[in-house]
Scaffold this motif. Structure first.
Motif, mmCIF file in Angstrom:
data_model
loop_
_atom_site.group_PDB
_atom_site.id
_atom_site.type_symbol
_atom_site.label_atom_id
_atom_site.label_comp_id
_atom_site.label_asym_id
_atom_site.label_seq_id
_atom_site.Cartn_x
_atom_site.Cartn_y
_atom_site.Cartn_z
ATOM 1 N N ALA A 150 34.074 -17.951 110.594
ATOM 2 C CA ALA A 150 34.559 -19.269 111.355
ATOM 3 C C ALA A 150 36.117 -19.360 111.792
ATOM 4 N N PHE A 211 28.815 -27.604 101.766
ATOM 5 C CA PHE A 211 28.847 -26.615 103.049
ATOM 6 C C PHE A 211 30.096 -25.729 102.776
ATOM 7 N N LYS A 212 29.737 -24.360 102.980
ATOM 8 C CA LYS A 212 30.757 -23.314 102.918
ATOM 9 C C LYS A 212 31.400 -23.160 104.194
ATOM 10 N N THR A 213 32.523 -23.579 104.544
ATOM 11 C CA THR A 213 33.140 -23.649 105.840
ATOM 12 C C THR A 213 33.980 -22.608 106.382
ATOM 13 N N GLY A 218 28.117 -22.063 107.845
ATOM 14 C CA GLY A 218 28.525 -23.339 107.211
ATOM 15 C C GLY A 218 28.779 -24.534 107.977
ATOM 16 N N ASN A 219 29.508 -24.369 109.044
ATOM 17 C CA ASN A 219 29.706 -25.183 109.881
ATOM 18 C C ASN A 219 28.585 -25.891 110.785
ATOM 19 N N MET A 222 26.730 -28.097 108.472
ATOM 20 C CA MET A 222 27.180 -29.334 108.317
ATOM 21 C C MET A 222 26.997 -30.291 109.691
ATOM 22 N N THR A 243 33.242 -29.761 101.262
ATOM 23 C CA THR A 243 33.337 -28.389 101.898
ATOM 24 C C THR A 243 33.986 -27.505 100.879
ATOM 25 N N GLN A 245 35.379 -23.042 100.060
ATOM 26 C CA GLN A 245 35.534 -21.511 100.848
ATOM 27 C C GLN A 245 34.593 -20.700 99.842
ATOM 28 N N TYR A 274 24.111 -25.844 100.959
ATOM 29 C CA TYR A 274 24.520 -24.941 101.999
ATOM 30 C C TYR A 274 23.388 -23.607 101.853
#
Length: 379
Positions: A150, A211-213, A218-219, A222, A243, A245, A274
């Protein structure tokens, strides 16, 4: 501990490998490098001397030091496949990665290729190190899971140099958008949409999302979570969207859920996770709070991994092709290698693959009454 001349040598070589110094390009002067690395002229000359003797640089009397043209030599050595493929993933032994790797490795081995596995631990420095190995150690191609996909990637120049050197690569699970590479993915957005829609149709309105962004998946997941709310006209409570990391995955979601569960009036009735790994971690939190799944709270995972059957509550989860994804990636990279070596039998365009998603419903979710509206209207 690396020597001073070793540090200078490594920095020059990195600029060659990432394409900063192109063939016959004049490198920095000795004086500039002395200032940059805070070393003596002797140290700089020692580093340059080794790179000259190894064929990375050449000197011209009175003109300076230049990057050697290794393209012709590499092209000659690349005239036939050496049967070596690199697989770079963020993790090797964790979660669903062994299944993906086994799928790719089995197909490549059957095709007579040797496979080298590299594990970045989601670290850009490690990724750079392995890209340098691919460039210098005679690999025919590479299957790569990008690191923190990301974010803007500091190693983009290395990928561009792979392209310049005609070393095929493709990406799995995600990709760096700027490069637009061939990729093999799962439809992450649709998968999260199905997770969330399933809960909405069961009557849930206060749906917690984790969600892991720092990665593309993850994005997109989401986005699917938000899209399901909007499509079914369910208001989104910002407090329920969380969210984190990669380096926070074992702590932040647990802390956030624990905090939310202390406020009975705002307590969610369902959780979208996630992945399955996170779902199991949060189920343990619920158990510690004497809450039962799904009686007190429903929960949905993603990846349909082996973890779905480990808990006493069998986890509803989104299907992930795993071994099949790895096998497809292996097939595509071999097609790219054949195309690179001008095999006439391969005429079709090589395209990216995105696997559709399906929700596998088990016992971790249940219907609840819809507050203030008929359940059928939510369907």
């Amino acid at each position: 501990m690396q020597t001073k001349y070793g540090t200078v040598k490594k920095a020059i070589k990195s600029k060659i490998l990432d394409g900063t110094y192109e063939p016959h390009h004049k490198i920095q002067s000795e004086s500039e490098m002395m200032k940059q690395f805070n070393v003596s002229r002797h140290t700089v000359r020692l580093a340059i001397g080794e790179l000259v003797s190894e064929g990375w640089l050449y000197r011209e009397q009175g003109a300076g030091t230049f990057c050697a043209d290794r393209t012709r030599r590499d092209a000659q050595s690349n005239s036939l496949p050496r049967k070596n493929i690199a697989i770079i993933t963020t993790y090797i032994s964790d979660y669903i990665f062994p299944s993906i790797i086994r799928g790719a490795e089995a197909y490549l081995s059957e095709s007579g290729y040797n496979v080298s596995l590299f594990n970045t631990n989601n670290n850009h420095e490690k990724e750079r190190e392995y890209l340098e190995k691919i460039i210098t150690q005679g690999f025919d191609g590479a299957i790569i899971e990008p690191t923190k996909s990301a974010y803007s990637n500091p190693n983009i120049n290395y990928y561009l140099n792979l392209e310049r050197l005609n070393i095929p690569y493709l990406m799995i699970n995600a990709y760096y958008d700027a490069l637009e590479p061939i990729s093999v993915l799962v439809d992450d957005e649709r998968g999260a949409f199905l997770q969330t829609e399933h809960l909405i149709k069961q009557g849930h309105r206060d749906i917690l999302g984790f969600f892991k962004t720092d990665d593309m998946q993850g994005n997109l997941r989401m986005k699917g979570y938000l899209k399901a709310h909007r499509m079914h006209k369910v208001p989104i409570n910002p407090k329920l969207l969380n969210t984190y990391q990669t380096d926070e995955k074992e702590t932040k979601p647990v802390e956030e859920l624990t905090q939310l569960l202390t406020h009975i009036e705002a307590r969610p009735t369902a959780i979208v996770c996630y992945n399955d790994e996170l779902a199991i971690r949060l189920i343990n939190v619920l158990r510690e709070k004497n809450m039962k799944v799904p009686q007190d709270i429903s929960i949905v995972g993603f990846d349909n991994s082996f973890l779905t059957e480990l808990s006493e509550v069998k986890l509803t989860s989104v299907q992930h092709p795993k071994a099949e994804l790895g096998q497809t990636a292996a097939k595509l990279i071999l097609d790219m290698i054949k195309q690179q070596h001008n095999h006439k039998e391969l005429k079709q365009e090589i395209k990216s693959v995105k696997y559709p998603t399906e929700l596998i419903v088990r016992s971790s979710t249940r219907e609840v009454p819809v507050k203030g509206r008929d359940l059928e209207k939510a369907k």
